[in-house]
Design an enzyme around this catalytic site. Structure first.
Site, PDB file in Angstrom:
ATOM      1  N   GLY A  16       0.783  -1.242   0.000  1.00 28.96           N
ATOM      2  CA  GLY A  16       0.000   0.000   0.000  1.00 28.96           C
ATOM      3  C   GLY A  16       0.806   1.278   0.000  1.00 28.96           C
ATOM      4  N   GLU A  51       4.565  -5.946   1.778  1.00 26.05           N
ATOM      5  CA  GLU A  51       4.173  -6.539   0.483  1.00 26.05           C
ATOM      6  C   GLU A  51       3.832  -5.438  -0.525  1.00 26.05           C
ATOM      7  OE1 GLU A  51       0.594  -8.406   1.707  1.00 26.05           O
ATOM      8  OE2 GLU A  51       1.574  -9.915   2.921  1.00 26.05           O
ATOM      9  N   PRO A  52       4.787  -4.627  -0.936  1.00 30.00           N
ATOM     10  CA  PRO A  52       4.438  -3.554  -1.870  1.00 30.00           C
ATOM     11  C   PRO A  52       4.264  -4.072  -3.295  1.00 30.00           C
ATOM     12  CG  PRO A  52       6.614  -3.210  -0.837  1.00 30.00           C
ATOM     13  CD  PRO A  52       6.220  -4.616  -0.581  1.00 30.00           C
ATOM     14  N   GLY A  53       3.264  -3.562  -3.978  1.00 31.34           N
ATOM     15  CA  GLY A  53       3.066  -3.887  -5.389  1.00 31.34           C
ATOM     16  C   GLY A  53       3.360  -2.655  -6.235  1.00 31.34           C
ATOM     17  N   ARG A 106      -7.795   1.566 -14.779  1.00 27.24           N
ATOM     18  CA  ARG A 106      -7.700   2.333 -13.529  1.00 27.24           C
ATOM     19  C   ARG A 106      -8.436   3.674 -13.566  1.00 27.24           C
ATOM     20  NH1 ARG A 106      -3.767   4.005 -11.146  1.00 27.24           N
ATOM     21  NH2 ARG A 106      -4.343   3.213  -9.101  1.00 27.24           N
ATOM     22  N   TYR A 159     -11.272   3.427 -10.789  1.00 29.05           N
ATOM     23  CA  TYR A 159     -10.923   4.085  -9.518  1.00 29.05           C
ATOM     24  C   TYR A 159     -10.866   5.609  -9.651  1.00 29.05           C
ATOM     25  CZ  TYR A 159      -8.862  -0.582  -8.970  1.00 29.05           C
ATOM     26  OH  TYR A 159      -8.632  -1.933  -8.952  1.00 29.05           O
ATOM     27  N   CYS A 173     -16.926   0.329 -27.067  1.00 35.19           N
ATOM     28  CA  CYS A 173     -18.309   0.787 -27.264  1.00 35.19           C
ATOM     29  C   CYS A 173     -18.998   0.966 -25.917  1.00 35.19           C
ATOM     30  CB  CYS A 173     -19.081  -0.184 -28.130  1.00 35.19           C
ATOM     31  SG  CYS A 173     -19.300  -1.736 -27.324  1.00 35.19           S
ATOM     32  N   GLU A 174     -18.340   1.717 -25.075  1.00 35.53           N
ATOM     33  CA  GLU A 174     -18.851   2.075 -23.758  1.00 35.53           C
ATOM     34  C   GLU A 174     -18.046   3.293 -23.358  1.00 35.53           C
ATOM     35  OE1 GLU A 174     -19.215  -0.213 -19.796  1.00 35.53           O
ATOM     36  OE2 GLU A 174     -19.395  -1.717 -21.358  1.00 35.53           O
ATOM     37  N   TYR A 228      -1.019  -2.792 -12.090  1.00 37.46           N
ATOM     38  CA  TYR A 228      -2.447  -2.987 -12.334  1.00 37.46           C
ATOM     39  C   TYR A 228      -2.884  -2.393 -13.682  1.00 37.46           C
ATOM     40  CZ  TYR A 228      -1.946  -3.701  -7.311  1.00 37.46           C
ATOM     41  OH  TYR A 228      -1.519  -4.130  -6.079  1.00 37.46           O
TER      42      TYR A 228
HETATM   43  N1  LLP Z   1      -0.876  -7.134   0.006  1.00 42.44           N
HETATM   44  C1  LLP Z   1      -2.194  -7.410  -0.070  1.00 42.44           C
HETATM   45  C2  LLP Z   1      -2.752  -8.402   0.841  1.00 42.44           C
HETATM   46  C3  LLP Z   1      -2.995  -6.755  -1.017  1.00 42.44           C
HETATM   47  O1  LLP Z   1      -4.282  -7.011  -1.064  1.00 42.44           O
HETATM   48  C4  LLP Z   1      -2.412  -5.799  -1.888  1.00 42.44           C
HETATM   49  C5  LLP Z   1      -3.221  -5.117  -2.891  1.00 42.44           C
HETATM   50  C6  LLP Z   1      -1.030  -5.558  -1.780  1.00 42.44           C
HETATM   51  C7  LLP Z   1      -0.298  -6.243  -0.815  1.00 42.44           C
HETATM   52  C8  LLP Z   1      -0.316  -4.593  -2.681  1.00 42.44           C
HETATM   53  O2  LLP Z   1      -0.819  -3.297  -2.589  1.00 42.44           O
HETATM   54  P1  LLP Z   1      -0.047  -2.106  -3.332  1.00 42.44           P
HETATM   55  O3  LLP Z   1       1.309  -1.971  -2.670  1.00 42.44           O
HETATM   56  O4  LLP Z   1       0.083  -2.468  -4.762  1.00 42.44           O
HETATM   57  O5  LLP Z   1      -0.899  -0.907  -3.139  1.00 42.44           O
HETATM   58  N2  LLP Z   1      -5.971  -2.444  -8.513  1.00 42.44           N
HETATM   59  C9  LLP Z   1      -5.865  -1.359  -7.575  1.00 42.44           C
HETATM   60  C10 LLP Z   1      -5.063  -1.716  -6.358  1.00 42.44           C
HETATM   61  C11 LLP Z   1      -5.675  -2.881  -5.625  1.00 42.44           C
HETATM   62  C12 LLP Z   1      -4.760  -3.443  -4.598  1.00 42.44           C
HETATM   63  C13 LLP Z   1      -5.273  -4.740  -4.084  1.00 42.44           C
HETATM   64  N3  LLP Z   1      -4.445  -5.321  -3.073  1.00 42.44           N
HETATM   65  C14 LLP Z   1      -5.289  -0.139  -8.283  1.00 42.44           C
HETATM   66  O6  LLP Z   1      -5.003  -0.233  -9.480  1.00 42.44           O
HETATM   67  O7  LLP Z   1      -5.159   0.924  -7.688  1.00 42.44           O
END
Ligand code: LLP
Length: 403
Positions: A222, A263-265, A302, A306, A332-333, A360
């Site tokens: 997050g 757990e950063p994404g 996104r 969002y 077409c939306e 994402y």
């Molecule tokens: N750990 C868990 C358990 C999660 O559910 C998530 C994201 C992460 C780590 C990684 O979060 P991050 O660091 O990427 O913010 N699709 C959305 C974001 C949904 C995130 C879902 N869970 C977007 O494009 O903003």
């Protein structure tokens, strides 16, 4: 600092590989990972890349090569992680709402498992007792994150076992002699305020003494990345300092120091990504001037899902006069990427690039309107390589059974 990929180079890639095209810059991923490890060099911390953000196998291999671990949200992500060469002990599977069969499969693969319901925790206890270490995902009842759709820790969220049900967790631990090694919370995505993480661990500090075999505290992902001018990035150094301080004020009563996991994404892969599109049509209307690109929410959802902001740059005319445009797709939306956005003058055939599209982006793409998913390219050591072919017509029929 890794250099941004230049407009000329992005145009060159668009011409070489065609559009729409996702481009990922490897060195930017490395830079982000280094920021994390440098900031946390004094604390016992591990980072698990949340692979749901971008699972191209080459990205997984690259991140594995940097030394990071990996977080998975489905058994198929676990399989991809294994395929990319992560050993099971560096793979974390944070499940939610899944059938127990998937947890059994994860156990048989030897990965680390976080369980997020009393129901699955009970089944796990019945089957494995103390024999397999396991983590528990708790819901801390904290509201945090960029918007409600990406907030996961609040008191109406489906994620995790509500902290107020901790007695029920403990009674399962006693009943089955569960071997609980980690407590997990994840409050949401795009959290700028580091105090949210601090609040999260403070809630956990009350619970930690109840679990005698704990080794890890998993604070989820997050971290925020800047999407537009004036946006901040989560202050990782400040976070590291505060986490260190919090733990020094709360030594683990069990005596053993706890390791902290994140757990950063987005933080890993958002900024490495460029989404290159080409302008099909310009349409003047009373309300606005529409610029339709050869994409839509089938490729980058996104903004529509969002209300996310992605910077859009006309790389074909970077010095043209600034004008207001509404950038839309060809689905077409209604698929508005940006309404009334000021962009350098746009002409049909120009290349528009969406920034910050690594996380994402491709991962949430689809074949809606029977359009092809984009190709993906990895730029590493100054070299661009195709890492996913654009779909072809046969891909649309693959798996369909024609009667
Ligand atoms: N750990 C868990 C358990 C999660 O559910 C998530 C994201 C992460 C780590 C990684 O979060 P991050 O660091 O990427 O913010 N699709 C959305 C974001 C949904 C995130 C879902 N869970 C977007 O494009 O903003």
């Amino acid at each position: 600092m890794s250099e941004q990929l230049s407009p000329e180079y992005l145009i060159h890639l668009g011409q070489q590989f065609g559009t729409p095209l996702y481009v990922y810059h490897a060195e930017k991923i490395k830079e982000q990972y280094n920021k994390l490890t440098t900031a946390f060099s004094r604390t016992n911390t591990l980072f698990f890349y949340a692979s749901k953000a971008l699972t191209n196998i080459n990205i997984l291999k690259y991140i594995g090569g940097l030394g990071a671990n990996i977080d998975c949200s489905s058994i198929n992500e676990v399989r991809l992680a294994l395929h990319a060469g992560f050993p099971p002990e560096r793979i974390l599977y944070t499940s939610n709402g899944i059938g127990f069969g998937e947890i059994e499969e994860a156990q048989s693969l030897g990965v680390i498992i976080n369980i997020d319901s009393l129901s699955n925790l009970e089944k796990f206890g019945q089957k494995f007792g103390h024999s397999y270490p396991v983590g528990v995902r708790l819901r801390p009842n904290i509201m945090a994150g960029g918007n409600l759709k990406i907030s996961t820790g609040h008191d109406k969220s489906k994620f995790g076992i509500p902290v107020d049900q901790i007695e029920k967790v403990l009674s399962l631990v006693r009943k089955y002699n569960l071997h609980i090694v980690d407590l997990h919370i994840h409050t949401g995505s795009e959290i700028k305020d580091v105090d949210v993480f601090v609040k999260g661990i403070e809630i956990l500090f009350d619970i930690i003494p109840l679990f005698s075999e704990l080794q890890f505290i998993d604070l989820g992902g997050g971290f925020k990345v800047p999407y537009k001018d004036g946006d901040v990035e989560t202050d990782i150094q400040c976070l590291a300092d505060k986490i260190e301080e919090a733990f020094s004020n709360h030594p683990n009563p069990g005596g053993r120091p706890l390791q902290v996991w994140f757990e950063p994404g987005k933080f890993f892969v958002s900024e490495c990504g460029y989404f290159i599109t080409k302008v099909n049509v310009i349409k003047e209307t009373e309300a606005t001037t529409f610029v339709s690109v050869d994409s839509g929410f089938n490729h980058l959802i996104r903004p529509m899902f969002y209300d996310a902001y992605h910077e859009i740059e006309n790389i074909s005319n970077p010095h043209g006069p600034l004008k207001p445009y509404s950038v839309v797709g060809n689905i077409c939306e209604t698929d508005t990427f940006a309404w009334d956005r000021t962009i350098n003058e746009v002409r049909e055939g120009d290349y528009l690039v969406f920034r910050n599209a690594g996380a994402y982006g491709f991962e949430m793409s689809s074949n809606f309107n029977s359009r092809f998913k984009p190709a993906e390219v990895l730029v590493k050591d100054g070299k661009a390589q195709l890492i996913r072919k654009r779909d072809q017509f046969e891909d649309l029929l693959r798996n369909q059974i024609e009667l």
